[in-house]
Design an enzyme around this catalytic site. Structure first.
Site, mmCIF file in Angstrom:
data_model
loop_
_atom_site.group_PDB
_atom_site.id
_atom_site.type_symbol
_atom_site.label_atom_id
_atom_site.label_comp_id
_atom_site.label_asym_id
_atom_site.label_seq_id
_atom_site.Cartn_x
_atom_site.Cartn_y
_atom_site.Cartn_z
ATOM 1 N N LYS A 165 9.247 -20.755 23.956
ATOM 2 C CA LYS A 165 9.965 -19.487 23.984
ATOM 3 C C LYS A 165 10.529 -19.255 25.376
ATOM 4 O O LYS A 165 10.049 -19.798 26.363
ATOM 5 C CB LYS A 165 9.041 -18.341 23.581
ATOM 6 C CG LYS A 165 8.628 -18.403 22.108
ATOM 7 C CD LYS A 165 7.934 -17.146 21.660
ATOM 8 C CE LYS A 165 7.632 -17.188 20.163
ATOM 9 N NZ LYS A 165 8.845 -17.128 19.331
ATOM 10 N N GLU B 67 13.616 -21.740 21.691
ATOM 11 C CA GLU B 67 14.015 -20.368 21.421
ATOM 12 C C GLU B 67 14.338 -19.686 22.741
ATOM 13 O O GLU B 67 13.600 -19.842 23.726
ATOM 14 C CB GLU B 67 12.900 -19.602 20.708
ATOM 15 C CG GLU B 67 12.575 -20.123 19.332
ATOM 16 C CD GLU B 67 11.502 -19.285 18.652
ATOM 17 O OE1 GLU B 67 11.842 -18.215 18.121
ATOM 18 O OE2 GLU B 67 10.333 -19.702 18.668
ATOM 19 N N LYS C 193 15.703 -26.187 5.332
ATOM 20 C CA LYS C 193 16.993 -26.229 6.022
ATOM 21 C C LYS C 193 17.778 -27.470 5.590
ATOM 22 O O LYS C 193 17.213 -28.552 5.382
ATOM 23 C CB LYS C 193 16.785 -26.209 7.536
ATOM 24 C CG LYS C 193 16.199 -24.883 8.039
ATOM 25 C CD LYS C 193 16.015 -24.899 9.541
ATOM 26 C CE LYS C 193 15.417 -23.584 10.029
ATOM 27 N NZ LYS C 193 16.339 -22.460 9.876
ATOM 28 N N ARG D 223 0.812 -1.224 0.000
ATOM 29 C CA ARG D 223 0.000 0.000 0.000
ATOM 30 C C ARG D 223 0.840 1.266 0.000
ATOM 31 O O ARG D 223 0.378 2.327 -0.393
ATOM 32 C CB ARG D 223 -0.925 0.000 1.219
ATOM 33 C CG ARG D 223 -2.040 -1.040 1.132
ATOM 34 C CD ARG D 223 -2.907 -1.048 2.363
ATOM 35 N NE ARG D 223 -2.152 -1.464 3.545
ATOM 36 C CZ ARG D 223 -2.684 -1.619 4.746
ATOM 37 N NH1 ARG D 223 -3.956 -1.354 4.942
ATOM 38 N NH2 ARG D 223 -1.945 -2.022 5.751
ATOM 39 N N ASP E 88 1.616 -22.545 16.347
ATOM 40 C CA ASP E 88 2.671 -21.838 15.626
ATOM 41 C C ASP E 88 3.807 -22.751 15.187
ATOM 42 O O ASP E 88 4.418 -22.522 14.148
ATOM 43 C CB ASP E 88 3.226 -20.718 16.516
ATOM 44 C CG ASP E 88 4.163 -19.786 15.769
ATOM 45 O OD1 ASP E 88 3.760 -19.280 14.708
ATOM 46 O OD2 ASP E 88 5.293 -19.564 16.249
ATOM 47 N N HIS F 28 5.639 -26.950 11.395
ATOM 48 C CA HIS F 28 7.071 -27.256 11.287
ATOM 49 C C HIS F 28 7.428 -28.631 11.860
ATOM 50 O O HIS F 28 8.060 -29.458 11.199
ATOM 51 C CB HIS F 28 7.904 -26.211 12.032
ATOM 52 C CG HIS F 28 7.764 -24.822 11.515
ATOM 53 N ND1 HIS F 28 7.682 -24.520 10.172
ATOM 54 C CD2 HIS F 28 7.713 -23.626 12.161
ATOM 55 C CE1 HIS F 28 7.591 -23.213 10.020
ATOM 56 N NE2 HIS F 28 7.599 -22.659 11.199
#
Length: 506
Positions: free
Chosen positions: A358, A234, A200, A60, A253, A258
């Site tokens: 996380k 993570e 990967k 945009r 997620d 994954h």
């Protein structure tokens, strides 16, 4: 005397990208700046792009072609991984970059896009081939596909393909709804659902390791494998993405896409040929054999977690509920662990433990395959034969493979201790590994869907995680239940202990 490098794959450099235009929706966004343009530049640096190649950015924000080129130059120079920034290469590459302002919600924008695509095609001689890349909010995928179809952009003398990023829906019903919208415009064979983990090197090398070596595949079954652990940890928090993450959570997620794809690659049957559909058929078949947990089994075989505040390295770290944009009573899982079983002849009874989270102690993604101990302790109390053999496939941060086995210690007596044999990509091949996005973008442009996720895989993955999500949503967990900087809630350790196992500490 031949100067050929025996470690260099000659086929890799034959996979040249055909003439095409890559249309990136969301060209002013983070993914384009950090991943897509650096990957395309790197392909240009390696002379993989044809002269008939172009990138047409769409977002945009009003910009001229030159302003877009300048902005992308800054981004590529900043985010390029392990590569030199060559101004001469950039100068040639920049001439292939174009831009137009447009809003996905505006049908006129797609008519303008059709005219611009033709203009770029005439100027760059791209053969009418177009790869549409949706680097946008997932809620815009359906509208984008509809706009492309409405403007006649899906039909041409050349090929037309579309790439979408995860999440592919937020549950099974929405995943099917998204697929229907995409299929109104594109055939399934032209829909590329990208999962950067599958790009990967180590994940790809799982197939080579298993099916290219006669010594490992015979051991790849329930007779020899005791258990499998897949970890994606993570050390960071939500990094300003609290509002998005609050709606997603770790199970959606990471595990739904994954990590279940990695599990499928580890456990799949060998395909008859290394062709895209043959390989994807076997991954899909494996996903359909994962046992679906009954509601009564969910809490025994899965654990949600949410990190709380802690002091790490002399600094105060906020808990998830203290992150910007996050509700103070959020019930989001920032950690998820589950035990899965595969109901087939190869893997019956072997637990697959998957965890992700996380604010764990370190950033690491790995697969640890534990083999059964020797059937008889020949060396008695000196042997340490209770230490199992482990095969560890490291996906990040340092890609490689490690095999742990027992060896005799130097000196008198038969005393054994664990030792490791290590393979590291960087030191073994002496060359840079391509990033996941380099590999996957190249594959999409040449039409190789081997590493992309097919709709039946998406549906099979949602079928596995939906019962867990359903039970978790009905429960009120005592969050937060692990401190930032630790390896997750104690219930995750207890889940493995019930099977006589413990989490590996990477």
């Amino acid at each position: 005397m031949s100067l050929e490098n025996p470690f260099q794959d000659p086929l890799r450099f034959e996979r040249r990208i055909p003439e095409c235009t890559v249309v990136i929706f969301g060209a002013n966004g983070d993914l384009t700046k950090r991943k897509l343009l650096p990957a395309l530049y790197r392909l240009a640096y390696e002379r993989r792009l044809s002269s008939g190649f172009a990138v047409l950015g769409v977002s945009r924000t009003p910009m001229t072609d030159d302003e877009f080129r300048e902005k992308m130059c800054e981004s590529v120079a900043k985010y390029l991984e392990d590569s030199p920034f060559d101004k001469e290469v950039w100068s040639g590459f920049a001439r292939s970059l174009y831009y137009m302002a447009g809003d996905i919600s505006d049908p006129q924008a797609f008519l303008n896009l059709a005219a611009r695509v033709k203009q770029v095609d005439d100027e760059r001689q791209t053969g009418g081939n177009v790869l549409f890349y949706l680097s946008t909010q997932p809620s815009q995928y359906g509208a984008a596909a509809k706009g492309i179809g409405g403007a006649g952009l899906a039909n041409s003398k050349g090929w037309r393909r579309i790439v979408i990023e995860k999440p592919f829906g937020h549950d099974l019903a929405s995943a099917r709804e998204l697929s229907e919208k995409l299929h109104e415009v594109f055939r399934e064979s032209d829909v590329y659902r990208i999962d950067h983990y599958l790009g990967k090197e180590t994940v790809q090398n799982i197939l080579a390791f298993r099916f290219g070596n006669g010594i490992f595949e015979p051991l790849w079954n329930r007779r020899y494998v005791n258990s499998v652990q897949i970890t994606a940890a993570e050390s960071i928090g939500v990094e300003g993405r609290g509002a998005y993450y609050q709606e997603a959570g770790a199970l959606r997620d990471m595990i739904q896409n994954h990590l279940l794809q990695i599990m499928a690659t580890i456990a799949m049957e060998p395909s008859a040929t290394f062709q895209p559909d043959a390989v994807r058929d076997e991954r899909a078949k494996l996903l359909r054999t994962i046992r679906i947990l009954k509601p009564s089994e969910v809490l025994e075989n899965s654990v949600p977690g949410q990190y709380g505040p802690a002091r790490i390295g002399g600094a105060d770290v906020p808990g998830f509920r203290q992150e910007p944009g996050v509700d103070a009573q959020a019930r989001t899982d920032t950690y998820a662990a589950a035990t899965f079983f595969v109901d087939n002849w190869r893997w019956a009874g072997v637990p697959f433990y998957i965890r992700t989270g996380k604010r764990l102690p370190k950033r690491v993604t790995e697969i640890a395959i534990q083999f059964n101990s020797a059937p008889h302790a020949v060396f008695g109390e000196h042997g340490d034969e209770t230490t199992p053999n482990l095969l560890i496939l490291r996906i990040q941060p340092e890609e490689g493979i490690s095999l742990r086995f027992l060896s005799k210690r130097p000196g008198a007596g038969m005393k054994l201790r664990p030792v490791s044999m290590d393979f590291n990509y960087g030191s073994s091949f002496g060359e840079r590994s391509p990033t996941a996005y380099e590999t996957l973008l190249l594959d999409a442009m040449i039409g190789d869907a081997t590493l992309y996720t097919r709709q039946d895989m998406v549906e099979a993955s949602w079928a596995v995680v939906e019962p867990i999500l359903g039970v978790w949503q009905e429960q009120k967990f005592d969050f937060p239940n692990y401190a930032a900087g630790t390896w997750g809630p104690k219930e995750a350790d207890e889940m493995l202990a019930r099977h006589g196992h413990a989490w590996r500490r990477p």
